[in-house]
Each structure stands twice: as C-alpha cells, then as structure tokens.
Design a protein around this motif. Structure first.
Motif, PDB file in Angstrom:
ATOM      1  N   GLN A 135      36.973  40.588  35.604  1.00 54.55           N
ATOM      2  CA  GLN A 135      35.670  40.426  36.243  1.00 54.55           C
ATOM      3  C   GLN A 135      35.106  39.033  35.988  1.00 54.55           C
ATOM      4  O   GLN A 135      34.537  38.399  36.886  1.00 54.55           O
ATOM      5  CB  GLN A 135      34.698  41.495  35.733  1.00 54.55           C
ATOM      6  N   GLU A 136      35.253  38.548  34.759  1.00 54.82           N
ATOM      7  CA  GLU A 136      34.740  37.215  34.419  1.00 54.82           C
ATOM      8  C   GLU A 136      35.458  36.130  35.212  1.00 54.82           C
ATOM      9  O   GLU A 136      34.834  35.179  35.699  1.00 54.82           O
ATOM     10  CB  GLU A 136      34.902  36.969  32.916  1.00 54.82           C
ATOM     11  N   GLN A 137      36.768  36.256  35.348  1.00 54.62           N
ATOM     12  CA  GLN A 137      37.527  35.268  36.112  1.00 54.62           C
ATOM     13  C   GLN A 137      37.152  35.288  37.592  1.00 54.62           C
ATOM     14  O   GLN A 137      37.075  34.236  38.243  1.00 54.62           O
ATOM     15  CB  GLN A 137      39.029  35.521  35.940  1.00 54.62           C
ATOM     16  N   LEU A 138      36.898  36.480  38.130  1.00 55.58           N
ATOM     17  CA  LEU A 138      36.479  36.601  39.535  1.00 55.58           C
ATOM     18  C   LEU A 138      35.124  35.951  39.774  1.00 55.58           C
ATOM     19  O   LEU A 138      34.830  35.495  40.882  1.00 55.58           O
ATOM     20  CB  LEU A 138      36.438  38.066  39.957  1.00 55.58           C
ATOM     21  N   SER A 139      34.299  35.911  38.741  1.00 55.55           N
ATOM     22  CA  SER A 139      32.963  35.327  38.867  1.00 55.55           C
ATOM     23  C   SER A 139      32.984  33.816  38.758  1.00 55.55           C
ATOM     24  O   SER A 139      31.973  33.164  39.055  1.00 55.55           O
ATOM     25  CB  SER A 139      32.037  35.900  37.785  1.00 55.55           C
ATOM     26  N   ASN A 140      34.096  33.233  38.344  1.00 58.35           N
ATOM     27  CA  ASN A 140      34.168  31.783  38.133  1.00 58.35           C
ATOM     28  C   ASN A 140      35.407  31.191  38.802  1.00 58.35           C
ATOM     29  O   ASN A 140      36.151  30.430  38.188  1.00 58.35           O
ATOM     30  CB  ASN A 140      34.190  31.475  36.630  1.00 58.35           C
ATOM     31  N   LEU A 141      35.600  31.552  40.044  1.00 59.47           N
ATOM     32  CA  LEU A 141      36.765  31.049  40.772  1.00 59.47           C
ATOM     33  C   LEU A 141      36.533  29.607  41.229  1.00 59.47           C
ATOM     34  O   LEU A 141      35.418  29.249  41.619  1.00 59.47           O
ATOM     35  CB  LEU A 141      37.042  31.923  41.995  1.00 59.47           C
ATOM     36  N   PRO A 142      37.549  28.762  41.212  1.00 55.39           N
ATOM     37  CA  PRO A 142      37.404  27.396  41.744  1.00 55.39           C
ATOM     38  C   PRO A 142      37.251  27.428  43.263  1.00 55.39           C
ATOM     39  O   PRO A 142      37.666  28.390  43.924  1.00 55.39           O
ATOM     40  CB  PRO A 142      38.722  26.723  41.333  1.00 55.39           C
TER      41      PRO A 142
END
Length: 468
Positions: A132-139
């Motif tokens: 979830q955290e990675q999905l919220s900070n996608l390039p």
C-alpha cells in the motif's frame, strides 16, 4: 397514383416536414458532413485539422512508412493490463468508479464501502506486487506516457522545432536510467487469465454494467496497438476491393442517419393522421369512396418516400467527392453503395417507425405513438453497441466507424434477419391499421370503445383478485 402524389405534396408543404428536414440536416451537419473530404484530403497528402490516430483510409500503405495506424484487439494483454490497472488505481484513490449502466448508458459514479475498498487494494497489490505504501508513492514514469486512450499531459511537450512529442512514451523513465523493477515501471505480477478473473470480481463489487473492468470495455479502451505493414495492407485491400471505397462511408452515413430516422419520422406520420382530426375532417374522410387499404397504404408509402428523399440527397455530399477521388487515382468506386445501404440498412427502420405511427394513431386517436417510439428509441440507443452489436430486435443498426468491413461481413446474416423482421412487423402493423380504419368507417369501434374495453378488462381482473 394521383392520391399518392397528392399525399406527397401534402407532406411536402406541411410545417412539420420542414421541421423534420431541419433537424435531419442539423444532425447530419454536426456528425457526418466533411468526413469524406477529410479522408480524401489525407489520402492526397493534405494536412487535416482533425487529429486522428488512424492512418489515411484511402492511402495505400508503403513498407517504409513510419506509422500504419491503430487496431483494437487482445493481441497485447500486457498493454491491456497496464491501462486497466492505471484506471483502477486512479478510481481506487478517489473511490469513484465510472459506469455506464443500461438501458441508457448515462454516466453513473459508484462509491464502494470500506470493506470493498480494502478488497480493491488487495487486488491492486496482487496485480502490481507492491505494498500500500509503495502504491501511494509511485514515480511519474511508473505507467507509460500513453496507455490506450490515456495520455499523460504532464509528459507532453514541444521540441525546438515546435513539434509535439511525449517524453518517455516507450514506458521508460525520463532520465533513461537502465534500472527497471516493479517499483519503477509497471510489470504485471499475474497472468492475463488471473487478471480477467480479478476484473470480473471488480464488476461484481461495483454492481453496475459498463465499467472499465468488463472484457469488452478493457479491449475497447486499452486493447489498442499499432498495426503492422501486412495488417495495413489487408485493411487497404478490404477498403478498395471489398468495400469498393464507398462502402465504409455509406455505412457510417447510415449509422448517423439511422439515429435520426429511428425517432424523427414519427412526428411527421402522427401529425399527418392527426391533422384530419384537428381540421374536423375525420367524418368526411370516413365516407370517401377510396378504400381503407388504398388510403392507409398510400399515406404510408408517401410518408416513407418523403423521409428518404432528403436522406438520399444528403448522401451526395459524400458520394461525389469519392467518385472524383476514384477517377483521379484510377480506382473503381461503387457508385450505388449509398443507395444500396439506404434501402437495406435504413428503409426497414423508416418502415417500422412509420408503421408504428400509423397503427397507434389510428388505434388511439392520439399522439401516443410519439411517446412509445421515443421510449423504444432511447432504450435501443442505450443497449446497442456502437459497432457489430446487432441483435434480432435492434431498431437502429450501428456501425460508427469507416473501418470494420469484417464486422458487417461476419454478422451479415444477423443483420439481414433483423432487417427482414423489422420489415415484416411493419407490414403486419399496416395490415392491422387497415382493419382498424375499416371498423371505424363502419362505426363499429372508436378510441373510446377500445380504451373502455381495455379498462374494463383490467378492472374485472382486479375485482377477481380482490374477491378471491
């Protein structure tokens, strides 16, 4: 023949007919006018004001061309998964899921509960392999600049020569770093079969038809890929030899005209019969020597004739430039394509609309047919796809593209059955209209009698239920 010509003249000078022509021209002007000139200009190498991702339909492809046009298919499932996942992530973040439910396919936004949203997050994590955290900070470069029908405007720019371009449109990051992993660039972590299973689950959760997650919509919006030279040659051959150039334009013309002819003639037909009542000419009409069959049939045919005349005239705006293009390039043109498609494609629609108007106007002595036809038109327009979605009871055949010759060829028998069914129902309604007029002229039935009998039957049934 005299009666037929008199009825045609009567229609031609009526205000409602002028209104019908005005609406028909307005519809044609906004949708089809200029399409043929644009295509012939593009084929001749002239720039067009309209932006198009398709190659010029009438230009023969060359092996050294940089671009061969676009196609829609499931040939590249990874592209489809990329586009759909991108939309799913956007809709999940906003908790707004776009749908176009039947019967009218109007836009409807659906919001999910917390439990369903949690499940959507699980689906996204499974597809992407991210947390979830990675999905919220996608390039920004995580998804390609162009994904199906989605274009990243923040990555669009103009070069020094003023030409439009999109940075990183191959899906790589703008800094051209060679490192690519699932956190920097979308790479599906599921098979296409599993992906479709998850999207079926999304459809169920949303609970409305017409979302981005049906197979049909996924392919339509994201199954877009560039054609090869060989595929472009096949399409060109279909256009020049199969369609004889004019076929595709005739179908698109009939598609737009069909939308108008599925509704607007009903006003003219109803007015034609109601005018007798408004002018207190009904009694005089009933005692005339002309037979009911001749009267109904003459008015019916006159109405159809006057509806088709402006349609045929409007088709020349497309046919004449095509004939000129064919003579310039030595290409054989089907000069009768428009008239053939009008008679095969549009005539049954005009027949059923006109017959509905005659039958229900004579039956009810009112404009009830207008309301009935409007409801049928709205429903049919909503449930019928833009191309290749012909059913047995489809009122208006749709083919909203210059291409797609193979769609008509593959479903030719269904279209023919549909058109024959519409024509058959029309003839039946005309026969019933003749019978109704005969009974009225004999004084055996009238609208009050019909409605009274119908209401009496309904009342007796309710009384029976109440007693029971």
């Amino acid at each position: 023949m005299k009666l037929y010509l008199r009825e045609c003249r009567r229609i031609a000078v009526s205000f409602v007919y002028f209104l019908f022509i005005a609406v028909l021209i307005f519809s044609w002007w906004g949708k089809f006018r200029g399409v043929t000139k644009t295509e012939t200009d593009r084929a001749n190498g002239k720039a067009s004001e309209n932006i198009s991702f398709d190659r010029p339909l009438l230009a023969e492809p060359k092996e050294d061309d940089e671009y061969f046009g676009m196609k829609t298919s499931e040939d590249n499932p990874e592209e489809i998964m990329t586009g759909v996942t991108r939309v799913l992530l956007m809709e999940y973040k906003n908790n707004v899921y776009a749908t176009y439910p039947l019967p009218l396919r109007n836009y409807k936004a659906v919001s999910l509960g917390s439990k369903e949203q949690a499940r959507v997050l699980e689906i996204l994590c499974e597809i992407t392999g991210l947390t979830q955290e990675q999905l919220s900070n996608l390039p920004k470069s995580y998804f390609p600049a162009v994904t199906g029908t989605i274009i990243s405007t923040d990555r669009a720019d103009y070069d020094e020569e003023g030409k439009f371009h999109i940075s990183g449109k191959d899906g790589k990051s703008a800094d051209n770093s060679g490192e690519m992993d699932k956190t920097k660039k979308f790479m599906p972590q599921v098979t296409y079969g599993r992906f479709k299973e998850l999207m079926m689950e999304m459809e169920t959760m949303i609970g409305e038809e017409g979302s981005h997650y049906s197979v049909e919509m996924m392919i339509t919006y994201f199954g877009i890929s560039e054609m090869s030279y060989e595929e472009a040659c096949v399409e060109y051959d279909q256009t020049i030899r199969g369609d004889k150039v004019a076929g595709g334009f005739a179908r698109l013309f009939c598609d737009y005209m069909g939308l108008s002819l599925g509704l607007y003639p009903i006003f003219m037909i109803v007015f034609l019969w109601m005018e007798d009542r408004m002018d207190h000419m009904t009694e005089l009409l009933y005692i005339r020597k002309v037979s009911s069959l001749k009267l109904v049939l003459t008015r019916y045919l006159a109405g159809i004739t006057m509806v088709l005349i402006p349609v045929i005239l409007l088709s020349f705006e497309s046919l004449i430039p095509l004939i000129s293009f064919g003579s310039e390039h030595g290409i054989s043109i089907d000069c009768f394509a428009f008239i053939k498609y009008i008679l095969w494609w549009l005539l049954p629609t005009v027949m059923i609309v006109s017959a509905t108007g005659v039958f229900f106007t004579l039956l009810t002595d009112s404009s009830f047919a207008v309301l009935l036809q409007f409801l049928w038109w709205m429903i049919d327009r909503g449930v019928t796809g833009l191309s290749g979605d012909t059913k047995m009871i489809t009122l208006m055949i749709r083919h909203n593209t210059l291409r797609g010759y193979e769609l008509v060829k593959d479903r030719f028998h269904v279209i023919c059955m549909n058109r024959l069914l519409m024509a058959g129902i029309s003839i039946l309604l005309v026969i019933l209209s003749v019978w109704i007029l005969q009974q009225k002229r004999k004084g055996k039935i009238n609208a009050a009698y019909i409605f009274g009998k119908a209401l009496g039957n309904i009342k007796s049934k309710f009384s029976f239920i109440h007693t029971k």
